[in-house]
Design a protein around this motif. Structure first.
Motif, PDB file in Angstrom:
ATOM      1  N   PRO A 197       3.573  -6.627  10.685  1.00 19.77           N
ATOM      2  CA  PRO A 197       3.315  -5.360  11.379  1.00 19.77           C
ATOM      3  C   PRO A 197       2.221  -4.553  10.683  1.00 19.77           C
ATOM      4  CG  PRO A 197       5.593  -5.487  10.594  1.00 19.77           C
ATOM      5  CD  PRO A 197       4.929  -6.743  10.182  1.00 19.77           C
ATOM      6  N   ASN A 198       1.472  -3.838  11.479  1.00 20.27           N
ATOM      7  CA  ASN A 198       0.365  -3.057  10.944  1.00 20.27           C
ATOM      8  C   ASN A 198       0.849  -1.985   9.970  1.00 20.27           C
ATOM      9  OD1 ASN A 198      -2.392  -3.093  11.005  1.00 20.27           O
ATOM     10  ND2 ASN A 198      -2.512  -1.352  12.391  1.00 20.27           N
ATOM     11  N   SER A 199       2.099  -1.551  10.156  1.00 23.56           N
ATOM     12  CA  SER A 199       2.610  -0.486   9.293  1.00 23.56           C
ATOM     13  C   SER A 199       2.647  -0.942   7.835  1.00 23.56           C
ATOM     14  CB  SER A 199       4.002  -0.064   9.757  1.00 23.56           C
ATOM     15  OG  SER A 199       4.924  -1.104   9.560  1.00 23.56           O
ATOM     16  N   VAL A 200       2.791  -2.247   7.602  1.00 21.46           N
ATOM     17  CA  VAL A 200       2.806  -2.741   6.229  1.00 21.46           C
ATOM     18  C   VAL A 200       1.411  -2.601   5.601  1.00 21.46           C
ATOM     19  CG1 VAL A 200       3.119  -4.787   4.793  1.00 21.46           C
ATOM     20  CG2 VAL A 200       4.721  -4.311   6.632  1.00 21.46           C
ATOM     21  N   ARG A 201       0.379  -2.905   6.387  1.00 21.46           N
ATOM     22  CA  ARG A 201      -0.988  -2.722   5.887  1.00 21.46           C
ATOM     23  C   ARG A 201      -1.234  -1.262   5.553  1.00 21.46           C
ATOM     24  NH1 ARG A 201      -1.153  -6.256   9.960  1.00 21.46           N
ATOM     25  NH2 ARG A 201      -1.927  -8.313   9.421  1.00 21.46           N
ATOM     26  N   GLU A 202      -0.794  -0.375   6.481  1.00 25.24           N
ATOM     27  CA  GLU A 202      -1.025   1.053   6.264  1.00 25.24           C
ATOM     28  C   GLU A 202      -0.275   1.542   5.034  1.00 25.24           C
ATOM     29  OE1 GLU A 202      -0.208   3.108   9.934  1.00 25.24           O
ATOM     30  OE2 GLU A 202      -2.296   2.787  10.555  1.00 25.24           O
ATOM     31  N   ALA A 203       0.942   1.016   4.824  1.00 27.73           N
ATOM     32  CA  ALA A 203       1.707   1.417   3.647  1.00 27.73           C
ATOM     33  C   ALA A 203       0.933   1.071   2.375  1.00 27.73           C
ATOM     34  CB  ALA A 203       3.071   0.738   3.642  1.00 27.73           C
ATOM     35  N   GLY A 204       0.349  -0.119   2.363  1.00 29.33           N
ATOM     36  CA  GLY A 204      -0.422  -0.528   1.196  1.00 29.33           C
ATOM     37  C   GLY A 204      -1.657   0.335   0.998  1.00 29.33           C
ATOM     38  N   LEU A 205      -2.367   0.587   2.081  1.00 26.22           N
ATOM     39  CA  LEU A 205      -3.570   1.423   1.986  1.00 26.22           C
ATOM     40  C   LEU A 205      -3.198   2.836   1.544  1.00 26.22           C
ATOM     41  CD1 LEU A 205      -5.428   0.377   5.265  1.00 26.22           C
ATOM     42  CD2 LEU A 205      -6.097  -0.197   2.931  1.00 26.22           C
ATOM     43  N   ALA A 206      -2.086   3.357   2.105  1.00 23.60           N
ATOM     44  CA  ALA A 206      -1.676   4.725   1.786  1.00 23.60           C
ATOM     45  C   ALA A 206      -1.276   4.856   0.321  1.00 23.60           C
ATOM     46  CB  ALA A 206      -0.526   5.155   2.681  1.00 23.60           C
ATOM     47  N   LEU A 207      -0.962   3.729  -0.295  1.00 19.21           N
ATOM     48  CA  LEU A 207      -0.587   3.738  -1.705  1.00 19.21           C
ATOM     49  C   LEU A 207      -1.825   3.758  -2.601  1.00 19.21           C
ATOM     50  CD1 LEU A 207       2.263   3.763  -2.748  1.00 19.21           C
ATOM     51  CD2 LEU A 207       2.194   1.290  -2.953  1.00 19.21           C
ATOM     52  N   GLY A 208      -2.985   3.719  -1.984  1.00 17.37           N
ATOM     53  CA  GLY A 208      -4.219   3.747  -2.765  1.00 17.37           C
ATOM     54  C   GLY A 208      -4.666   2.366  -3.215  1.00 17.37           C
TER      55      GLY A 208
ATOM     56  N   ARG B  76      -4.708   7.757  -3.620  1.00 23.04           N
ATOM     57  CA  ARG B  76      -3.834   7.832  -4.794  1.00 23.04           C
ATOM     58  C   ARG B  76      -3.384   9.265  -5.030  1.00 23.04           C
ATOM     59  NH1 ARG B  76      -7.136   3.583  -8.278  1.00 23.04           N
ATOM     60  NH2 ARG B  76      -6.462   1.776  -7.068  1.00 23.04           N
ATOM     61  N   LYS B  77      -4.140  10.222  -4.496  1.00 25.83           N
ATOM     62  CA  LYS B  77      -3.765  11.641  -4.656  1.00 25.83           C
ATOM     63  C   LYS B  77      -2.900  12.117  -3.509  1.00 25.83           C
ATOM     64  CE  LYS B  77      -7.484  13.517  -7.432  1.00 25.83           C
ATOM     65  NZ  LYS B  77      -7.030  14.754  -8.050  1.00 25.83           N
ATOM     66  N   VAL B  78      -2.976  11.416  -2.381  1.00 26.01           N
ATOM     67  CA  VAL B  78      -2.244  11.847  -1.189  1.00 26.01           C
ATOM     68  C   VAL B  78      -1.381  10.694  -0.709  1.00 26.01           C
ATOM     69  CG1 VAL B  78      -2.457  12.925   1.077  1.00 26.01           C
ATOM     70  CG2 VAL B  78      -4.268  13.229  -0.595  1.00 26.01           C
ATOM     71  N   GLY B  79      -0.099  10.737  -1.052  1.00 21.67           N
ATOM     72  CA  GLY B  79       0.806   9.655  -0.657  1.00 21.67           C
ATOM     73  C   GLY B  79       1.280   9.838   0.769  1.00 21.67           C
ATOM     74  N   MET B  80       1.921   8.785   1.310  1.00 20.03           N
ATOM     75  CA  MET B  80       2.374   8.896   2.695  1.00 20.03           C
ATOM     76  C   MET B  80       3.670   8.115   2.922  1.00 20.03           C
ATOM     77  SD  MET B  80       0.074   8.504   6.072  1.00 20.03           S
ATOM     78  CE  MET B  80       0.581   9.242   7.603  1.00 20.03           C
ATOM     79  N   VAL B  81       4.573   8.752   3.656  1.00 21.36           N
ATOM     80  CA  VAL B  81       5.790   8.084   4.112  1.00 21.36           C
ATOM     81  C   VAL B  81       5.700   8.028   5.630  1.00 21.36           C
ATOM     82  CG1 VAL B  81       8.304   8.211   4.209  1.00 21.36           C
ATOM     83  CG2 VAL B  81       7.106   8.945   2.142  1.00 21.36           C
ATOM     84  N   PHE B  82       6.028   6.858   6.188  1.00 22.96           N
ATOM     85  CA  PHE B  82       5.764   6.634   7.611  1.00 22.96           C
ATOM     86  C   PHE B  82       7.018   6.832   8.458  1.00 22.96           C
ATOM     87  CE2 PHE B  82       2.514   4.593   5.229  1.00 22.96           C
ATOM     88  CZ  PHE B  82       1.370   4.683   5.989  1.00 22.96           C
ATOM     89  N   GLN B  83       6.782   6.774   9.762  1.00 20.66           N
ATOM     90  CA  GLN B  83       7.870   6.991  10.710  1.00 20.66           C
ATOM     91  C   GLN B  83       8.950   5.922  10.591  1.00 20.66           C
ATOM     92  OE1 GLN B  83       6.457   7.329  14.697  1.00 20.66           O
ATOM     93  NE2 GLN B  83       8.463   7.700  15.551  1.00 20.66           N
ATOM     94  N   LYS B  84       8.498   4.662  10.627  1.00 23.56           N
ATOM     95  CA  LYS B  84       9.459   3.576  10.471  1.00 23.56           C
ATOM     96  C   LYS B  84       9.423   3.109   9.032  1.00 23.56           C
ATOM     97  CE  LYS B  84       9.917   0.088  13.336  1.00 23.56           C
ATOM     98  NZ  LYS B  84       9.369  -0.978  14.212  1.00 23.56           N
TER      99      LYS B  84
ATOM    100  N   LEU C 137      -0.890  -2.319  -9.518  1.00 22.21           N
ATOM    101  CA  LEU C 137      -2.229  -2.471  -8.960  1.00 22.21           C
ATOM    102  C   LEU C 137      -3.121  -1.293  -9.330  1.00 22.21           C
ATOM    103  CD1 LEU C 137      -1.518  -4.124  -5.524  1.00 22.21           C
ATOM    104  CD2 LEU C 137      -1.834  -5.135  -7.761  1.00 22.21           C
ATOM    105  N   ALA C 138      -2.512  -0.193  -9.808  1.00 17.86           N
ATOM    106  CA  ALA C 138      -3.326   0.926 -10.272  1.00 17.86           C
ATOM    107  C   ALA C 138      -3.643   0.765 -11.755  1.00 17.86           C
ATOM    108  CB  ALA C 138      -2.609   2.249 -10.021  1.00 17.86           C
ATOM    109  N   GLY C 139      -3.177  -0.340 -12.353  1.00 20.15           N
ATOM    110  CA  GLY C 139      -3.563  -0.630 -13.733  1.00 20.15           C
ATOM    111  C   GLY C 139      -2.494  -0.342 -14.768  1.00 20.15           C
ATOM    112  N   ILE C 140      -1.323   0.145 -14.321  1.00 20.55           N
ATOM    113  CA  ILE C 140      -0.233   0.369 -15.288  1.00 20.55           C
ATOM    114  C   ILE C 140       0.573  -0.913 -15.368  1.00 20.55           C
ATOM    115  CG2 ILE C 140       1.818   1.740 -15.804  1.00 20.55           C
ATOM    116  CD1 ILE C 140       0.492   3.965 -14.080  1.00 20.55           C
ATOM    117  N   THR C 141       0.438  -1.642 -16.465  1.00 21.80           N
ATOM    118  CA  THR C 141       1.070  -2.955 -16.529  1.00 21.80           C
ATOM    119  C   THR C 141       2.106  -3.066 -17.639  1.00 21.80           C
ATOM    120  OG1 THR C 141      -0.841  -3.644 -17.814  1.00 21.80           O
ATOM    121  CG2 THR C 141      -0.820  -4.270 -15.498  1.00 21.80           C
ATOM    122  N   LYS C 142       2.136  -2.105 -18.555  1.00 18.14           N
ATOM    123  CA  LYS C 142       3.087  -2.205 -19.661  1.00 18.14           C
ATOM    124  C   LYS C 142       4.501  -2.164 -19.101  1.00 18.14           C
ATOM    125  CE  LYS C 142       3.868  -0.557 -24.273  1.00 18.14           C
ATOM    126  NZ  LYS C 142       4.247   0.689 -24.926  1.00 18.14           N
ATOM    127  N   LYS C 143       5.276  -3.206 -19.433  1.00 16.56           N
ATOM    128  CA  LYS C 143       6.548  -3.397 -18.754  1.00 16.56           C
ATOM    129  C   LYS C 143       7.513  -2.229 -18.937  1.00 16.56           C
ATOM    130  CE  LYS C 143       9.689  -7.036 -17.605  1.00 16.56           C
ATOM    131  NZ  LYS C 143      10.752  -7.848 -18.186  1.00 16.56           N
TER     132      LYS C 143
END
Lengths: 288, 256
Positions: free
Chosen positions: A168-179, B89-97, B116-122
């Motif tokens: 689903p496209n929402s998974v791509r958007e979730a990844g992008l939204a995470l920066g 990275r400054k503006v997070g998002m939570v989606f409808q579903k 993926l932002a470079g923080i790898t220390k366990k």
């Protein structure tokens, strides 16, 4: 008036229904017949010749008895592995482009081209690689693997595209939204997320090329011993089966039946094994 | 240019389009630090499109584009040299579903953004994952099953997992696009509670169809209609004493 189907029309309708269902059912079962006959016949003709020597010994010359196809099996292993190393990343990259970036006209043309490549007869691929590689460096594993990789390419590309489009496209958007940059979304989220489906596609491609004969005749050529260098001709099961079967020597014909059985068994277990693994994996994920 | 005073988010004359369709029309808006702002309005009024412009996600849709200025902590995210990846990275998002990453475990879902932002220390990753899951009130429910797939959780838990995933990279602003519309009332209440707690640390812009929700959780509310921002005010003022007739008609249920 009751609710029973008693009129002539009703009975006619029911009769047509039964006839149509019977026809569909019958033809569906008929579709399984060729597979059962082919594998059954190969099993009967080949099983007697599949012995230890077949797996461990080199072919004997015409007229001699005994020997095996060890070199051909090793050769098929080498060729298919090399073809995978080239064809899977190449096909995956193509499929990822088509699924994730391919919105415009370029992508449509590319998708159409890939589809056309699927329908190019494999012997033509062999002749193409002959002109491209064999005339320069001679019959070799390189040439054989290149021909097989070209045959794998469209199968891997299209299966990768179809599988990735299911996410689903929402998974791509979730990844992008995470920066995450798009390429990281693809490689770290989408590809691992549909690995099961991707592997199934790879396996179908492998099963397809493991049995290819025509493109190898012009490229890998074949020999009667173990190859020690990738720029020399190399044996393979399908070519060995072909050569032995047309040799006319009873012992070689007998062995080519055995080779056919081993090849069919190999492809069957590859398919069956992958599907079982995926099934178990899915079941585990749903359970936990 | 980063300043800790003044509005954290300033929108100036924002217009958004899908091809020829003008979805958001000349919106101006200011959001202060640690505020919760609700966006309400009928379906198709442009509120989702609007917040998707605030993290540059709108432009990922083919044929979509927008113009105007959006300043996060004083910096224009649509400046020529602004990188959408850095903006997000400054503006997070939570989606409808709820949309956990398929095939990844609960732990990995939260840790992926960090890695993926470079923080790898366990030890650091483990610590932040626990912090995020605690912040999203999920820790007690999943602490013994961190390696189970994210998708094995219930819908409400999945949405809190998505919140934890967003919190882990510590964005100062979090956008929520109808985060509870797919959830049952109990899960909804949990998310609402979380939003009000999170306000201590982040600024939240939330799209909602539920006016009770807007009045329960937000400091300010914006009413959108046909792509325009009709009214933006303190939540209590907007719901008890709307200045715009359209707002009044909408919140009293006369259309929409």
């Amino acid at each position: 008036m009751g609710l029973q189907a008693t009129s002539f029309q009703d009975r006619k309708r029911k009769a047509i229904n039964i006839a149509a269902l019977g026809a569909v059912l019958g033809l569906a079962f008929l579709a399984a017949v060729p597979f059962v006959l082919v594998s059954g016949y190969i099993l009967v003709k080949g099983i007697g010749s599949v012995d230890w020597a077949f797996f461990t010994e080199l072919p004997k010359g015409p007229g001699e008895t005994g020997g095996g196809m060890a070199n051909a099996m090793a050769g098929t292993g080498v060729l298919v592995t090399m073809a995978c190393l080239l064809g899977i990343p190449w096909g995956m990259a193509t499929g990822i482009y088509l699924s994730e970036y391919g919105h415009g006209k370029t992508a449509s043309i590319l998708r159409f081209t890939v589809d056309l490549l699927t329908s190019v007869p494999s012997i033509i691929v062999g002749i193409f690689v002959y002109g491209l590689i064999v005339v320069h460096i001679g019959y070799s594993s390189y040439a054989g693997a290149a021909a097989l990789a070209i045959i794998m390419l469209p199968i891997v590309a299209r299966s990768t595209e179809e599988i990735m489009k299911l996410i689903p496209n929402s998974v791509r958007e979730a990844g992008l939204a995470l920066g995450l940059p798009r390429w990281k979304v693809i490689l770290r989220i989408l590809v691992p997320g549909c690995m099961g489906g991707l592997v199934t596609g790879f396996m179908l491609a492998i099963a397809r090329v493991a049995g290819e004969t025509a493109p190898l005749l012009f490229t890998a050529f074949g020999n009667q011993f173990y190859s020690t260098s990738l720029d020399q001709p190399i044996a393979s099961l399908p070519v060995q089966i072909y050569n032995f079967a047309k040799s006319g020597f009873p012992d070689l014909v007998r062995q080519s039946w055995a080779g056919a059985l081993v090849l069919v068994g190999l492809v069957f277990f590859l398919n069956f094994g992958t599907r079982s693994l995926l099934y178990l994996k899915n079941r585990k994920e749903i359970k936990s | 240019m980063t300043s800790s005073t003044g509005p954290i988010l300033t929108v100036e004359n924002l217009n958004a389009y899908f091809g020829d369709f003008h979805a958001v029309k000349g919106v101006n808006l200011e959001v202060q630090r640690n505020e919760v702002v609700s966006l309400i309005g009928p379906s198709g009024c442009g509120k989702s499109t609007f917040i998707r412009c605030l993290n540059r996600l709108h432009e990922e849709v083919p044929s979509a584009n927008c113009e105007g200025r959006v300043l996060i902590e004083g910096q224009n995210i649509y400046a020529e040299n602004a990188d959408p990846v850095v903006v997000r990275r400054k503006v997070g998002m939570v989606f409808q579903k709820p949309n956990p990453f398929p095939g990844l475990s609960i732990f990995e879902n939260v840790a992926l953004g960090l890695k993926l932002a470079g923080i790898t220390k366990k030890s650091v990753v483990t610590e932040i994952v626990e912090w995020s899951l605690r912040k999203s009130a999920l820790w007690d429910e999943v602490k013994d099953s961190l390696s189970s797939p994210g998708l094995s959780l219930s819908g409400g838990q999945q949405q809190r997992l998505c919140l934890a995933r967003t919190l882990a990279v510590k964005p100062p602003v979090i956008l929520m696009d109808e985060p509870t519309s797919a959830l049952d009332p109990i899960s909804t209440a949990k998310i609402e509670e979380l939003v009000m707690e999170l306000k201590q640390e982040v600024t939240v812009v939330i799209v909602t169809h539920n006016m009770q929700q807007a009045s329960r959780i937000s400091d300010k509310t914006a009413f959108f209609l046909m792509g325009e921002l009709m009214e933006f005010d303190e939540t209590s003022a907007l719901f008890t004493n709307p200045k715009n007739l359209k707002t009044e008609q909408y919140i009293t249920g006369r259309f929409g």
